[in-house]
Write a protein that holds these residues in place. Structure first.
Motif, mmCIF file in Angstrom:
data_model
loop_
_atom_site.group_PDB
_atom_site.id
_atom_site.type_symbol
_atom_site.label_atom_id
_atom_site.label_comp_id
_atom_site.label_asym_id
_atom_site.label_seq_id
_atom_site.Cartn_x
_atom_site.Cartn_y
_atom_site.Cartn_z
ATOM 1 N N ILE A 15 -13.622 2.002 -25.359
ATOM 2 C CA ILE A 15 -13.376 0.852 -26.215
ATOM 3 C C ILE A 15 -11.972 1.054 -26.786
ATOM 4 C CG2 ILE A 15 -14.214 -0.527 -28.168
ATOM 5 C CD1 ILE A 15 -16.285 -0.348 -25.958
ATOM 6 N N ASN A 16 -11.050 0.191 -26.365
ATOM 7 C CA ASN A 16 -9.659 0.289 -26.837
ATOM 8 C C ASN A 16 -9.530 -0.602 -28.077
ATOM 9 O OD1 ASN A 16 -6.988 0.833 -27.104
ATOM 10 N ND2 ASN A 16 -6.341 -0.098 -25.175
ATOM 11 N N THR A 17 -9.327 0.040 -29.221
ATOM 12 C CA THR A 17 -9.613 -0.615 -30.501
ATOM 13 C C THR A 17 -8.375 -1.060 -31.280
ATOM 14 O OG1 THR A 17 -9.517 1.510 -31.623
ATOM 15 C CG2 THR A 17 -11.673 0.817 -30.764
ATOM 16 N N CYS A 18 -8.636 -1.925 -32.264
ATOM 17 C CA CYS A 18 -7.610 -2.480 -33.150
ATOM 18 C C CYS A 18 -7.987 -2.180 -34.606
ATOM 19 C CB CYS A 18 -7.541 -3.984 -32.929
ATOM 20 S SG CYS A 18 -6.408 -4.837 -34.040
ATOM 21 N N SER A 19 -6.969 -1.931 -35.424
ATOM 22 C CA SER A 19 -7.176 -1.591 -36.838
ATOM 23 C C SER A 19 -6.478 -2.553 -37.769
ATOM 24 C CB SER A 19 -6.557 -0.208 -37.107
ATOM 25 O OG SER A 19 -7.539 0.756 -37.172
ATOM 26 N N ILE A 20 -5.969 -3.643 -37.255
ATOM 27 C CA ILE A 20 -5.011 -4.458 -38.010
ATOM 28 C C ILE A 20 -5.604 -5.026 -39.300
ATOM 29 C CG2 ILE A 20 -5.347 -6.732 -36.852
ATOM 30 C CD1 ILE A 20 -1.907 -5.244 -37.388
ATOM 31 N N ARG A 21 -6.888 -5.407 -39.237
ATOM 32 C CA ARG A 21 -7.593 -5.885 -40.444
ATOM 33 C C ARG A 21 -8.965 -5.235 -40.474
ATOM 34 N NH1 ARG A 21 -4.342 -9.855 -38.627
ATOM 35 N NH2 ARG A 21 -5.694 -10.074 -36.838
ATOM 36 N N ASP A 22 -9.581 -5.227 -41.645
ATOM 37 C CA ASP A 22 -10.893 -4.598 -41.757
ATOM 38 C C ASP A 22 -11.889 -5.231 -40.787
ATOM 39 O OD1 ASP A 22 -12.741 -2.747 -43.116
ATOM 40 O OD2 ASP A 22 -13.722 -4.623 -43.682
ATOM 41 N N ASN A 23 -11.850 -6.565 -40.648
ATOM 42 C CA ASN A 23 -12.844 -7.183 -39.755
ATOM 43 C C ASN A 23 -12.652 -6.790 -38.286
ATOM 44 O OD1 ASN A 23 -10.673 -8.834 -39.214
ATOM 45 N ND2 ASN A 23 -11.564 -10.688 -40.094
ATOM 46 N N ALA A 24 -11.402 -6.451 -37.906
ATOM 47 C CA ALA A 24 -11.164 -5.968 -36.538
ATOM 48 C C ALA A 24 -11.876 -4.627 -36.335
ATOM 49 C CB ALA A 24 -9.670 -5.813 -36.280
ATOM 50 N N GLU A 25 -11.838 -3.777 -37.356
ATOM 51 C CA GLU A 25 -12.519 -2.483 -37.261
ATOM 52 C C GLU A 25 -14.034 -2.660 -37.275
ATOM 53 O OE1 GLU A 25 -11.110 0.243 -40.213
ATOM 54 O OE2 GLU A 25 -9.202 0.555 -39.166
ATOM 55 N N GLN A 26 -14.515 -3.563 -38.142
ATOM 56 C CA GLN A 26 -15.964 -3.767 -38.227
ATOM 57 C C GLN A 26 -16.523 -4.251 -36.890
ATOM 58 O OE1 GLN A 26 -17.498 -2.394 -40.578
ATOM 59 N NE2 GLN A 26 -15.569 -2.061 -41.653
ATOM 60 N N ARG A 27 -15.763 -5.095 -36.209
ATOM 61 C CA ARG A 27 -16.181 -5.589 -34.889
ATOM 62 C C ARG A 27 -16.343 -4.421 -33.910
ATOM 63 N NH1 ARG A 27 -11.962 -9.466 -33.650
ATOM 64 N NH2 ARG A 27 -12.579 -10.323 -35.649
ATOM 65 N N VAL A 28 -15.417 -3.474 -33.986
ATOM 66 C CA VAL A 28 -15.485 -2.315 -33.095
ATOM 67 C C VAL A 28 -16.731 -1.476 -33.409
ATOM 68 C CG1 VAL A 28 -14.391 -0.128 -32.505
ATOM 69 C CG2 VAL A 28 -12.994 -2.197 -32.700
ATOM 70 N N PHE A 29 -16.973 -1.217 -34.693
ATOM 71 C CA PHE A 29 -18.147 -0.412 -35.062
ATOM 72 C C PHE A 29 -19.442 -1.079 -34.594
ATOM 73 C CE2 PHE A 29 -15.269 1.477 -38.355
ATOM 74 C CZ PHE A 29 -15.331 2.768 -37.862
ATOM 75 N N LYS A 30 -19.497 -2.396 -34.747
ATOM 76 C CA LYS A 30 -20.690 -3.137 -34.340
ATOM 77 C C LYS A 30 -20.907 -2.980 -32.836
ATOM 78 C CE LYS A 30 -22.585 -7.760 -34.595
ATOM 79 N NZ LYS A 30 -22.125 -9.126 -34.515
ATOM 80 N N LEU A 56 -15.625 3.386 -14.384
ATOM 81 C CA LEU A 56 -15.090 3.249 -15.741
ATOM 82 C C LEU A 56 -15.146 1.791 -16.170
ATOM 83 C CD1 LEU A 56 -13.284 4.090 -18.239
ATOM 84 C CD2 LEU A 56 -11.310 3.623 -16.779
ATOM 85 N N TYR A 57 -15.630 1.581 -17.381
ATOM 86 C CA TYR A 57 -15.621 0.246 -17.979
ATOM 87 C C TYR A 57 -14.710 0.294 -19.197
ATOM 88 C CZ TYR A 57 -17.299 -3.773 -20.647
ATOM 89 O OH TYR A 57 -17.372 -4.923 -21.374
ATOM 90 N N ILE A 58 -13.785 -0.667 -19.308
ATOM 91 C CA ILE A 58 -12.881 -0.700 -20.477
ATOM 92 C C ILE A 58 -13.050 -2.034 -21.199
ATOM 93 C CG2 ILE A 58 -10.521 -0.408 -21.331
ATOM 94 C CD1 ILE A 58 -9.700 0.729 -18.680
ATOM 95 N N GLU A 59 -13.201 -1.960 -22.510
ATOM 96 C CA GLU A 59 -13.248 -3.180 -23.328
ATOM 97 C C GLU A 59 -12.102 -3.095 -24.331
ATOM 98 O OE1 GLU A 59 -17.315 -4.577 -24.067
ATOM 99 O OE2 GLU A 59 -16.739 -4.583 -26.178
ATOM 100 N N THR A 60 -11.334 -4.187 -24.456
ATOM 101 C CA THR A 60 -10.114 -4.125 -25.258
ATOM 102 C C THR A 60 -10.135 -5.106 -26.418
ATOM 103 O OG1 THR A 60 -8.979 -3.611 -23.199
ATOM 104 C CG2 THR A 60 -7.582 -4.128 -25.094
ATOM 105 N N TYR A 61 -9.715 -4.640 -27.582
ATOM 106 C CA TYR A 61 -9.586 -5.473 -28.776
ATOM 107 C C TYR A 61 -8.117 -5.460 -29.199
ATOM 108 C CZ TYR A 61 -14.613 -5.285 -28.810
ATOM 109 O OH TYR A 61 -15.924 -5.415 -28.444
ATOM 110 N N GLY A 62 -7.728 -6.455 -30.032
ATOM 111 C CA GLY A 62 -6.396 -6.401 -30.635
ATOM 112 C C GLY A 62 -5.339 -7.170 -29.882
ATOM 113 N N CYS A 63 -4.108 -6.674 -29.953
ATOM 114 C CA CYS A 63 -2.950 -7.439 -29.493
ATOM 115 C C CYS A 63 -2.680 -7.238 -28.010
ATOM 116 C CB CYS A 63 -1.732 -7.031 -30.314
ATOM 117 S SG CYS A 63 -1.308 -5.295 -30.131
#
Ligand code: SAH
Ligand code: SF4
Ligand code: F3S
Length: 444
Positions: free
Chosen positions: A45-60, A5-12
């Protein structure tokens, strides 16, 4: 063959802490954590939604990792965390999204991960975004797969019900709930025994931690909890994040003041210096009451650093409001700040207001607050030159091989010459120089 398992984390920090819970649940189910994405059978991919750019980074990033399917068609890609919770089934619509996501799992559904993976292996897509009023993962021992062996997060509560009008978190993380204090203290003891020396208690608003003892034996609040942990582990450093200014109590300040191992660092997000903006943000305090809290901190805890978060360009923010923010920053002399342009989040009450500050004005105001904060941070660091701090050694400095880095109680990064210090040890360092981001000194 062991599944990887590989986990990548974004956000807080909360999300990083959650990834350690995910790692634990998956480990119990026979998975081994890898830090090489190319060797993974399952990618989360453990994601963040706090700002639009945080979401765009995840989609990319999701788009990038699709190419791994070419060499390994059996690979499973899962979206976890706040974006999973916000976007829900739309993340499973391959034709709309332009890529395939195999599973979508919200922050309260991680115990279901092994089942969901079985469904995916059976050829289906899988989703669980059910929020819970009780889940705290109290009995799950986090697997600290990315740790430095010195610092660890302990999640003490989940969710948020403050409903700041700009914020997506109450809808992605659900109802506020406190974790059983017995399990928190047990985790803290365990970490200390394993050699960890800096424990950070996490929640969206730790000040509203409140555990009701069964059969009406009373309540345990945050000052009780942190005081108890600090008392039991006098050789460890205790930190916490984040505090909402509306309920930072005198009692908490007193508990910090009377426990030297609770760090002299408070993160107290102000968001704006204008009362009308604060009102529209639903923050429930004024610039004056915020400053009164700062005065209480500075009177009762000498040498305490205060850091903050600021949003610029919120709906209806005028030049005058912006000037009030700059003024409050200057008066408050923040040691550090995280600064953001307002980003409208779907479904929040803020989204019903008009996002009327033009992009170029948001950019200009953001630049101004960043510039001011850089000056304040530099001044704060310059005032530390000549002082001696106890630094908890974390490891090698990233920039130079013969130096080590650690933090002082105020949470400032201190860099000093390596004289064979062990990570996890305390060293006294005299500060000689600084930048706006780092203190540089000599170990005594
Ligand atoms: N619970 C914490 C904050 C978590 S989010 C607290 O209340 O202090 C971290 C920071 O992101 C917030 O303090 C805020 O400054 C910023 N933020 C949240 N929503 C935002 C939005 N819609 N646009 C820009 N910044 C935002
Ligand atoms: Fe968001 Fe406000 Fe809750 Fe912080 S306190 S997570 S800013 S709603
Ligand atoms: Fe982001 Fe969710 Fe944290 S939106 S900031 S990961 S609580």
């Amino acid at each position: 063959m062991v599944r990887k398992l590989y986990i990548e984390t974004y956000g807080c920090q909360m999300n990083f802490s959650d990834s350690e819970i995910v790692a634990s649940i998956m480990h119990e189910n026979g998975y081994k954590i890898t830090n090489d994405i190319c060797k993974a059978h399952v990618i989360f991919i453990n994601t963040c939604s706090i700002r639009d750019n945080a979401e765009q980074r995840v989609f990319k990033r999701l788009r990038q990792i699709q190419s791994l399917r070419k060499n390994n068609s059996g690979i499973i890609i899962g979206v976890l965390g706040c974006l999973a919770e916000r976007a829900k089934t739309s993340l499973l619509e391959e034709s709309k999204l332009g890529m395939r996501v195999d599973m979508v799992v919200g922050p309260d559904a991680y115990r279901d991960l092994p089942n969901l993976i079985k469904n995916v292996e059976g050829g289906q897509q899988a989703i669980n975004v059910i929020l819970s009023a009780e889940e705290t993962y109290a009995d799950v021992t986090p697997v600290r797969y990315a740790s430095n062996g010195v610092s660890a997060f302990i999640s003490i509560m989940r969710g948020c019900e403050n409903h700041c009008s700009y914020c997506v978190v109450p809808s992605t993380r659900g109802k506020e709930r406190s974790r059983n204090p017995g399990s928190i203290i047990e985790e803290a003891n365990q970490l200390y025994e394993e050699g960890y020396r800096e424990l950070t208690l996490l929640g969206q608003n730790v000040n509203s931690y409140n555990w009701k003892e069964p059969s009406d034996k009373g309540n345990i609040n945050f000052p009780d909890l942190i005081g108890e942990i600090a008392h039991r582990l006098p050789q460890a450093r205790i930190r916490f994040a984040t505090s909402h200014p509306k309920d930072l109590s005198d009692r908490l300040i007193e508990v910090i003041a009377s426990n030297p191992n609770i760090c002299r660092a408070i993160h107290l997000p102000v968001q704006s210096g204008s009362n009308s903006v604060l009102k529209r943000m639903n923050r429930k305090y004024t610039a004056e009451s915020y400053k009164q809290r700062l005065t209480a901190i500075r009177n009762m805890i000498p040498k305490c650093s205060v850091t903050t978060d600021i949003i610029t360009g919120f709906c209806g923010e005028t030049e005058k409001d912006h000037q009030q923010t700059l003024k409050l920053m200057e008066e408050s002399m923040f040691d550090f700040a995280f600064m953001f342009k307002y980003s409208e989040r779907p479904g929040t009450t803020g989204a019903k207001l008009v996002d009327d500050v033009p992009e170029e004005i948001k950019t200009k105001r953001l630049e101004e607050i960043i510039q001011l904060q850089q000056k304040l941070s530099h001044e704060s660091n310059k005032s530390d030159i000549g002082k001696v701090f106890t630094v908890l050694v974390e490891g090698k400095s990233k920039r130079s091989k013969d130096k080590m880095m650690g933090r002082n109680s105020q949470n400032k990064v201190v860099v000093f010459k390596d004289k064979g210090f062990e990570p996890g040890s305390y060293v006294k360092v005299k500060i000689e120089k600084c930048t706006s981001a780092t203190l540089l000194g000599e170990a005594l």
